[in-house]
Design a protein around this motif. Structure first.
Motif, short mmCIF file in Angstrom:
data_model
loop_
_atom_site.label_atom_id
_atom_site.label_comp_id
_atom_site.label_asym_id
_atom_site.label_seq_id
_atom_site.Cartn_x
_atom_site.Cartn_y
_atom_site.Cartn_z
N GLU A 11 35.80 -40.56 -11.45
CA GLU A 11 36.40 -39.25 -11.24
C GLU A 11 35.29 -38.23 -11.36
OE1 GLU A 11 39.79 -36.10 -12.74
OE2 GLU A 11 39.58 -37.98 -13.84
N LEU A 12 35.27 -37.27 -10.44
CA LEU A 12 34.26 -36.23 -10.44
C LEU A 12 34.91 -34.91 -10.83
CD1 LEU A 12 32.43 -37.03 -7.08
CD2 LEU A 12 31.92 -37.88 -9.37
N VAL A 13 34.31 -34.24 -11.83
CA VAL A 13 34.80 -32.95 -12.28
C VAL A 13 33.70 -31.93 -12.03
CG1 VAL A 13 35.60 -31.62 -14.27
CG2 VAL A 13 36.28 -34.01 -14.02
N SER A 14 34.03 -30.87 -11.32
CA SER A 14 33.05 -29.85 -10.97
C SER A 14 32.46 -29.22 -12.23
CB SER A 14 33.72 -28.77 -10.11
OG SER A 14 32.77 -27.77 -9.78
N VAL A 15 31.15 -29.01 -12.20
CA VAL A 15 30.48 -28.36 -13.34
C VAL A 15 30.09 -26.93 -13.01
CG1 VAL A 15 29.70 -30.48 -14.42
CG2 VAL A 15 28.22 -29.35 -12.77
N GLY A 16 30.59 -26.41 -11.92
CA GLY A 16 30.30 -25.02 -11.56
C GLY A 16 30.56 -24.79 -10.10
N GLY A 17 30.36 -23.59 -9.67
CA GLY A 17 30.54 -23.23 -8.26
C GLY A 17 29.49 -23.91 -7.41
N GLY A 18 29.85 -24.16 -6.18
CA GLY A 18 28.93 -24.80 -5.26
C GLY A 18 27.87 -23.85 -4.77
N ALA A 19 26.73 -24.41 -4.37
CA ALA A 19 25.65 -23.61 -3.80
C ALA A 19 25.83 -23.59 -2.29
CB ALA A 19 24.30 -24.25 -4.16
N ARG A 20 25.39 -22.54 -1.67
CA ARG A 20 25.49 -22.48 -0.21
C ARG A 20 24.12 -22.28 0.39
NH1 ARG A 20 30.69 -22.44 1.71
NH2 ARG A 20 32.21 -21.83 0.17
#
Length: 155
Positions: A146-155
């Motif tokens: 399971e993957l849990v986001s550790v912050g907003g994505g980079a663009r």
């Protein structure tokens, strides 16, 4: 949960297909939802990138390794964090390995979506129509995170 099953990509055709999917995903073209996983190598310490099919169920993201105990699954087990990329967008995730008894509920929708692509890599012939017992039999050989986001994505 470590297993010895590993269906390595063999031949130029499979390696070429993986390279093509990785190249397309890096340019924002996700073949059947494919993305690129980048995780630090447990031995090399350098980032390793491979195509994967993230599965999203009820807002939760999972990675399933139908080939078994692959290099990326071993690396993710050790590193505990990775990025999933698609084009210029990357998202960082913390990974937690799923227990075998919880995998059945994930394997069925995964095989419904990508069985045409990945079923031959599994240690036994199963599909989304397989019984719970049949899926439970292959579960120990298929790492699931399971993957849990550790912050907003980079663009």
């Amino acid at each position: 949960m470590t297993t010895t099953h590993y269906a390595a990509p063999s031949g130029r055709m499979q390696r070429g297909f993986n390279d093509l999917v990785r190249w397309l995903s890096a340019r924002g073209i996700g073949l059947a939802g494919a993305r690129t996983l980048t995780v630090v190598g447990r031995k090399s310490g350098t980032p390793q990138t491979t195509p994967v099919n993230p599965l999203v169920i009820d807002g939760r993201t999972y990675l399933i390794s139908p080939r078994g105990n692959t290099q990326w699954s071993r690396n993710l087990r050790v590193a505990g964090v990775a990025t999933i990329g698609h084009g210029r967008r990357t998202d960082e995730f913390r990974a937690t390995e799923i227990a075998d008894d919880a995998k059945i509920a994930l394997l069925r929708p995964y095989l419904r979506r990508w069985g045409w692509e990945v079923a031959s890599y599994l240690p036994a012939k199963v599909s989304h129509t397989s019984t719970d017992a049949e899926l439970a039999a292959v579960a120990p050989a298929v790492p699931v995170f399971e993957l849990v986001s550790v912050g907003g994505g980079a663009r």
